[in-house]
Design a protein around this motif. Structure first.
Motif, PDB file in Angstrom:
ATOM      1  N   LYS A  60      -7.536 -23.571   4.745  1.00  0.00           N
ATOM      2  CA  LYS A  60      -8.279 -22.354   5.071  1.00  0.00           C
ATOM      3  C   LYS A  60      -7.678 -21.247   4.224  1.00  0.00           C
ATOM      4  O   LYS A  60      -6.475 -20.985   4.288  1.00  0.00           O
ATOM      5  N   LEU A  61      -8.527 -20.645   3.402  1.00  0.00           N
ATOM      6  CA  LEU A  61      -8.056 -19.670   2.419  1.00  0.00           C
ATOM      7  C   LEU A  61      -8.596 -18.282   2.722  1.00  0.00           C
ATOM      8  O   LEU A  61      -9.785 -18.124   3.040  1.00  0.00           O
ATOM      9  N   ASP A  62      -7.736 -17.303   2.579  1.00  0.00           N
ATOM     10  CA  ASP A  62      -8.175 -15.918   2.646  1.00  0.00           C
ATOM     11  C   ASP A  62      -8.711 -15.517   1.284  1.00  0.00           C
ATOM     12  O   ASP A  62      -8.381 -16.146   0.260  1.00  0.00           O
ATOM     13  N   LYS A  63      -9.522 -14.472   1.268  1.00  0.00           N
ATOM     14  CA  LYS A  63     -10.031 -13.954   0.000  1.00  0.00           C
ATOM     15  C   LYS A  63      -8.858 -13.641  -0.922  1.00  0.00           C
ATOM     16  O   LYS A  63      -7.838 -13.091  -0.499  1.00  0.00           O
ATOM     17  N   LYS A  64      -8.970 -14.060  -2.175  1.00  0.00           N
ATOM     18  CA  LYS A  64      -7.983 -13.876  -3.246  1.00  0.00           C
ATOM     19  C   LYS A  64      -6.771 -14.793  -3.130  1.00  0.00           C
ATOM     20  O   LYS A  64      -5.844 -14.696  -3.928  1.00  0.00           O
ATOM     21  N   GLU A  65      -6.773 -15.719  -2.164  1.00  0.00           N
ATOM     22  CA  GLU A  65      -5.661 -16.662  -2.058  1.00  0.00           C
ATOM     23  C   GLU A  65      -5.780 -17.719  -3.157  1.00  0.00           C
ATOM     24  O   GLU A  65      -6.859 -18.223  -3.437  1.00  0.00           O
ATOM     25  N   MET A  66      -4.651 -18.060  -3.761  1.00  0.00           N
ATOM     26  CA  MET A  66      -4.615 -19.016  -4.870  1.00  0.00           C
ATOM     27  C   MET A  66      -4.389 -20.434  -4.346  1.00  0.00           C
ATOM     28  O   MET A  66      -3.611 -20.627  -3.416  1.00  0.00           O
ATOM     29  N   VAL A  67      -5.053 -21.411  -4.997  1.00  0.00           N
ATOM     30  CA  VAL A  67      -4.773 -22.821  -4.707  1.00  0.00           C
ATOM     31  C   VAL A  67      -4.238 -23.545  -5.939  1.00  0.00           C
ATOM     32  O   VAL A  67      -3.682 -24.631  -5.812  1.00  0.00           O
ATOM     33  N   MET A  68      -4.407 -22.949  -7.106  1.00  0.00           N
ATOM     34  CA  MET A  68      -3.893 -23.549  -8.336  1.00  0.00           C
ATOM     35  C   MET A  68      -3.480 -22.419  -9.275  1.00  0.00           C
ATOM     36  O   MET A  68      -4.193 -21.421  -9.382  1.00  0.00           O
ATOM     37  N   GLN A  69      -2.327 -22.600  -9.929  1.00  0.00           N
ATOM     38  CA  GLN A  69      -1.851 -21.570 -10.843  1.00  0.00           C
ATOM     39  C   GLN A  69      -1.561 -22.154 -12.216  1.00  0.00           C
ATOM     40  O   GLN A  69      -1.015 -23.255 -12.334  1.00  0.00           O
ATOM     41  N   ALA A  70      -1.937 -21.395 -13.230  1.00  0.00           N
ATOM     42  CA  ALA A  70      -1.688 -21.790 -14.615  1.00  0.00           C
ATOM     43  C   ALA A  70      -0.208 -22.090 -14.806  1.00  0.00           C
ATOM     44  O   ALA A  70       0.654 -21.411 -14.251  1.00  0.00           O
ATOM     45  N   GLY A  71       0.045 -23.148 -15.578  1.00  0.00           N
ATOM     46  CA  GLY A  71       1.419 -23.544 -15.865  1.00  0.00           C
ATOM     47  C   GLY A  71       1.932 -24.628 -14.929  1.00  0.00           C
ATOM     48  O   GLY A  71       2.909 -25.304 -15.238  1.00  0.00           O
ATOM     49  N   ASN A  72       1.281 -24.804 -13.772  1.00  0.00           N
ATOM     50  CA  ASN A  72       1.697 -25.835 -12.818  1.00  0.00           C
ATOM     51  C   ASN A  72       0.947 -27.130 -13.077  1.00  0.00           C
ATOM     52  O   ASN A  72      -0.133 -27.126 -13.685  1.00  0.00           O
ATOM     53  N   LEU A  73       1.492 -28.232 -12.592  1.00  0.00           N
ATOM     54  CA  LEU A  73       0.771 -29.500 -12.662  1.00  0.00           C
ATOM     55  C   LEU A  73      -0.510 -29.395 -11.864  1.00  0.00           C
ATOM     56  O   LEU A  73      -0.537 -28.792 -10.790  1.00  0.00           O
TER      57      LEU A  73
END
Length: 169
Positions: free
Chosen positions: A9-22
Motif C-alpha cells: 500500500k503506497l502513499d502518493k509519491k512513495e517510491m518502490v524502485m530507485q535508480a542505481g538499485n537492483l
C-alpha cells in the motif's frame, strides 16, 4: 497464485524502485497509478511510462537481466500494488505455465506502445502530441497531474498550460 506476491500500500509519491538499485521486482497495479521516470543530468525528471489498474510496471530489461536500473518508480497517487520478485515469478511460471503466454502478451503490448510513442514524437508537433494524448486518453489526462503528463510527452508544464489556455479560448 496470490501467495507468490506481496501486497504493498503506497502513499502518493512513495517510491518502490530507485535508480542505481537492483531491479528485483515486477509491480502489478491493483488500485492507483504508478509512474516510471529517470532524472536527467540537469535534474529534470522524465516520465517514460505509467501504470494504472491492471497494468504491470518495472524496468523489464533490468528485471530480466537481474541488473541495476536507471529508473525510479513512484506512486502518482495513493496506490495498492502486488509485487513479485524475479525468483517468485519464475516459480509462478513453473507452477502455472499458461502464464508464460500472458506475460509474453503483456511484453508485446508494452513494446508496441513504446514504438507508437516514438512514432508520435517524430511525427507530431509538440502541441499535436498533447492534443492527441488528451483526446485519446481523456480519463487518464484528467486523473494524472499535468506536470507528469508534460514530462511523459517531453513537454514543460508551462507549455502544457499555454496549450490548455489556447484551446479554452
Amino acid at each position: 497464485m496470490l501467495s507468490y506476491f506481496e501486497t504493498l500500500k503506497l502513499d502518493k509519491k512513495e517510491m518502490v524502485m530507485q535508480a542505481g538499485n537492483l531491479c528485483n521486482y515486477n509491480y502489478f497495479v491493483v488500485k492507483g497509478c504508478l509512474h516510471m521516470y529517470f532524472t536527467t543530468e540537469k535534474g529534470t525528471e522524465r516520465t517514460v511510462q505509467f501504470a494504472l489498474e491492471g497494468w504491470w510496471l518495472t524496468d523489464f530489461l533490468a528485471f530480466q537481466n537481474h541488473s541495476s536500473t536507471d529508473f525510479n518508480i513512484q506512486a502518482a497517487e495513493k496506490s495498492q500494488v502486488l509485487s513479485i520478485s524475479r525468483e517468485q515469478q519464475e516459480l509462478l511460471l513453473e507452477e502455472f505455465p499458461m502464464l508464460e503466454r500472458y506475460f509474453r502478451t503483456i511484453y508485446q503490448i508494452a513494446y508496441g506502445a513504446s514504438l507508437i510513442k516514438v512514432k508520435y514524437l517524430y511525427d507530431l508537433s509538440k502541441e499535436e502530441i498533447y492534443l492527441h494524448f488528451t483526446e485519446h486518453f481523456p480519463d487518464f489526462a484528467q486523473r494524472v497531474p499535468q506536470y507528469l503528463i508534460a514530462s511523459f510527452l517531453g513537454l514543460t508544464p508551462e507549455y502544457v498550460s499555454e496549450i490548455r489556455a489556447k484551446n479554452r479560448s
